[in-house]
Structures are given as C-alpha cells and as structure tokens.
Scaffold this active site. Structure first.
Site, short mmCIF file in Angstrom:
data_model
loop_
_atom_site.label_atom_id
_atom_site.label_comp_id
_atom_site.label_asym_id
_atom_site.label_seq_id
_atom_site.Cartn_x
_atom_site.Cartn_y
_atom_site.Cartn_z
N SER A 172 -12.25 23.71 -16.98
CA SER A 172 -13.41 23.01 -17.52
C SER A 172 -13.30 21.53 -17.19
CB SER A 172 -13.47 23.19 -19.04
OG SER A 172 -12.47 22.38 -19.64
N LYS A 173 -14.29 20.79 -17.61
CA LYS A 173 -14.34 19.35 -17.33
C LYS A 173 -13.07 18.63 -17.77
CE LYS A 173 -18.90 17.92 -16.38
NZ LYS A 173 -18.84 18.42 -15.00
#
Ligand code: GLU
Length: 493
Positions: free
Chosen positions: A255-256
């Site tokens: 994820s980010k």
C-alpha cells in the site's frame, strides 16, 4: 491446446485509476511470456463497471505500458483481428451469450430489487451466514409472478446445487479445488445491459482466442465460476496461472505506506524503465534464485511459467533504488548526459533558477563521469543537488554550509585567501595539477587535508557532498573556481 498453437495472452486492466505496480507486474509477465514464445500480447480494457471508472485511467494504462516498453500486439490504438478491445464497445456479444445461457437453462432472469437484496443480506448477517443470493427467482413460479410485476431485472447463472468439486488446474499452484455449494447464483448481466466481470471476461477470452490466462492471485476465487461458464457456453478452457501476491517488507498488502504504488509515480521519482522492468520481473519469478540483474532481452530469453513462485513476493523499495543505481551506472555517457539535461532543465524551470548558460548535452558531457557513480535516481531534485552548482553563475549559498567546517571564520578566511594565491599562479588547471598544488598547501598551513578540502569544496560547490573535488574544479575551470573562492572569502567576513 495443440503444441503448434500460437500463445495468446492478455493484460485486462479495469480503468479505475492509475495502474499500480502489482497490476503492471501482471502485464509484464504476460508480455514476457508472449515474447518468449513468439506469441501475441493483447491489451483489453475491462470497463464494464461504469461506476468505478476514473478519468484519465485509460491513458495512464497506455503510458505505463509504453514507458516500460511493453508494446501490445492487439488492443486500443493498434487494433487487431478481434477489435474492439474495449469491453463497453462489445456489449452485444455479452448480451447474446447471456441470452443463450437463459435459453439453454444455464441462467435465469432475476427481478429482486436492490432493497430486497439488502434486506436478504441483513437477515443473513443476523443469522451469521455468509452473504449470498438466496435464489428466490430461480424458482420458476416465483419468477413468473415477479415478471408480471415488471421492473428492472438482471440475469444470474444457475450454479449447480451439488456435484463434484470444481478443480482449477493452475499452472502455478497445480490443482486447487472449490466446493460448488459455496458458489452462489452470480450475476452475469446487470439491469442496464452491462455484463459483470465474470461474463465479459470469459466471453472475451474465448472470442480473442486467449490460450493462457496469467493474472493476479486475487482472481483465483473467480476461476471456478469462469470454469462453469466455459462449460455452459461450450467454450474451450484456456490454461490458468495465478501470480503470487505482492506484499510490503512488513508482509502486509502493498500500500501507499510502503512508498508509491502507481507505476507512473516511479517515473516521476526518477526510476529508469529498465530498472523497473528488471525489478518487477523478480516479483514472483526468478532465473535461479540468485541472479538479480537481467536485461529485458535476458528476461525474454529465460522467462518461464515453471519458475513463477507460489510464495508471495516482497516489494522492497531499497532493492529497487539499488537496482536503479546499477542501471544508471550501465548507461553510456551520451545517454546519461541526455537524461541529466532533461532532469536539470525540468528542475531549473520549475524553480525559476538563473543559469550561467543554457543546459545542453554538450555542457553536461564532462560532468557525467563525476556523478554517474553517485546518482541513485534521475529525480530532478536529486540530480540538481549533485550537478546544479556547475550550472549557476554562483552557487546559491550563504554562510550556512560553512558551519560544517571545523575551522573558525578567521582561519577559514586565511585558508581561502592562500588557496586563491596558490591557484592564481597555476597554469595547468587539471585535476592532477590541482591536487599537486593543494596537498602541499594544507601542510604549509598546518591544516588537515580533509579540513582544507572540505572548506574548498563548500566554497566551490555550496555543499560538502559534491562529486570528487579536483575533477569538479577542473570542470568548472580556473575563472569560475576563483570567482567562487573570492565570494566565499567575502562571506567569511
Ligand atoms: N479486469 C480485471 C483486473 O482489473 C482482470 C482480471 C483478469 O485478468 O481476469 O485486473
């Protein structure tokens, strides 16, 4: 599939946002397999979920593939024998398949409204049952009654209520079985005449003669549904291979938090496409568990489905950065000078920086050998920090960088004045000559060479982490070097 049949693989993204690295890894594996086998790589846009469509996503998909050099043989903008390759332009095909399934008893019309479905879901939740369609409209009498009432309808697949386990013969994970009783009567055609992913995906893979479906593991649970559809429609079943998940270094879903996830963000951050391809290829595939650096040609030559791993792959940004450095060091001087020119021009324009002279590839050629070893990325700020002082009239520094020098202002000033005197008389301004003049100077002044050189480095470049000092001064030339030293003397007060 017979031995002689041409391999046809596809990358089938949904245009719901900028494609992320995991998605592009799927594209890359399909592309590598097509190139390895001399087959075809097809790009198909799965845009039947109009609610999730994002502006600009299609263009980001095309740009991502082109940036990495993954040219498709059939698909948007290039066409092909099975055009169109955008699902929203192929609706009649899916509608026809759904009609046929209804006519043959494999599917039925369902009139349940969203409110009724929601109420069903709530009840199931209360009873702690898994959410699923309760098959009300599967009952002919009930369905006919509802049909008379009119209203919107969908078409659902009539999933067999019992029967043998459905086995997916996966090229990566061998046999994976599913109990048909866990599969509900899924929707094939939505009320607006749009197909669901399942129907459109199967119909297109059939009509586009796809031989191998290589896709992310998250689609594995959909595969038994697809197999039932293939059977009901009388289509040949392609081979399936589900690619392992990609996790962050902490083994949670990528994820980010683990850095950028959109592929094009890596372009903006100065990663080279060659490094990106190499890095992505090793997310779930390996040549021999030890070789890390493989060119695109080598990847094409060696790629095989057999060496795709079942285990999740770890996305490690530090490894990518290391690999990017490897590729920067492999670049020829001309290519590197061209890349530097682009990054530096971009940065100077964006920040409105005044330049001593226009940035050209010619001007950068002598600088490239000084920075090639030190660059991690082509990110404009990073490149500027390393090369910018060559390009400005005077480096834009004040007193601040001098605080890193262990010398007091008075001693700094004296040392710099002596340096100017030593250099003014120097005819040959080559790196060797400069070193020959400045080492004895340190001794004469009773300074550690490290301290004197650091001081000169700051004066000449504005920073203490610049490329090798003597080479840097040689490239700057006598006049500009002296000008900077004199400026630093004035700063020292
Ligand atoms: N449209 C799906 C996606 O966005 C395709 C999955 C598949 O390859 O079947 O990934």
């Amino acid at each position: 599939m017979t031995q002689t049949q041409e391999v046809r693989v596809r990358y089938a993204p949904s245009p719901t946002g900028d494609p992320h690295v995991g998605n592009i890894r799927t594209a890359l594996f399909n592309w590598l397999y097509a190139r390895h086998t001399g087959g075809k790589f097809i790009l198909r846009i799965e845009d039947t979920d109009q609610l999730r469509e994002a502006q600009g996503a299609l263009s980001a998909i095309l740009q991502s593939l082109r940036w990495l050099g993954l040219q498709w043989d059939e698909g948007p903008e290039v066409g092909g024998p099975y055009a169109p390759y955008i699902q929203s332009e192929r609706l009649p095909l899916y509608q026809e398949a759904a009609r046929r399934l209804v006519a043959q008893g494999h599917a039925y019309t369902c009139y349940c409204t969203p409110e009724e479905l929601e109420a069903m879901r709530k009840m199931q939740q209360q009873r702690r049952e898994p959410p699923r369609y309760e098959r009300r409209c599967r009952d002919a009498a009930y369905r006919e009654k509802k049909a008379k009432e009119g209203g919107p309808s969908v078409i659902r697949f009539r999933t067999p209520l019992e029967g043998d386990a459905i086995v997916v013969h996966d090229l990566v994970r061998n046999g994976v079985s599913f109990d048909p009783a866990t599969l509900d009567d899924f929707v094939l055609l939505k009320s607006a005449g749009f197909p669901t992913y399942h129907l459109a995906n199967v119909v297109d893979d059939h009509f586009m003669h796809i031989t191998h479906v290589l896709r992310a593991e998250e689609w594995l649970p959909s595969t038994p549904r697809h197999l039932m559809l293939y059977r009901a429609l009388g289509y040949n079943v392609p081979k399936f291979g589900h690619l392992p998940m990609i996790l962050g270094p902490d083994r949670s879903k990528l994820s980010k938090r683990h850095g950028a996830t959109a592929l094009l963000d890596y372009r903006a951050q100065g990663f080279l496409p060659e490094a990106m391809v190499n890095f992505l290829a090793l997310l779930g595939w390996s040549l021999d568990d030890k070789t890390e650096v493989l060119s695109q040609e080598e990847l094409v030559r060696h790629f095989s489905i057999e060496r795709i791993s079942k285990a999740a792959a770890i996305f490690n940004i530090e490894k990518l950065t290391w690999m990017n450095g490897v590729y920067i060091r492999k670049m020829g001087p001309e290519a590197l000078a061209a890349q530097l020119a682009t990054a530096l021009t971009h940065h100077a324009q964006e920040k409105g920086i005044t330049l001593a002279a226009p940035i050209t590839q010619d001007a950068l050629r002598p600088i490239t050998p000084l920075v090639q070893e030190r660059l991690h990325t082509m990110q404009p700020q990073e490149v500027w920090d390393l090369c910018g002082f060559f390009l400005t009239p005077l480096p834009a520094y004040g007193d601040a960088p001098f605080r890193k020098s262990p010398l007091a202002p008075q001693a700094r000033r004296a040392a710099l004045e002596e340096t100017v005197v030593a250099l003014e008389s120097l005819e040959d301004f080559s790196a060797t000559a400069l070193e020959g003049a400045l080492r004895p100077l340190a001794e004469r002044l009773g300074l550690k060479t490290r301290d004197l050189f650091m001081l000169i480095r700051i004066a000449v470049t504005g920073t203490d982490v610049a490329p090798p000092l003597f080479e840097t001064m040689a490239v700057l030339g006598k006049e500009r070097t002296l000008e900077r030293l004199r400026y630093a003397i004035r700063l020292a007060g």
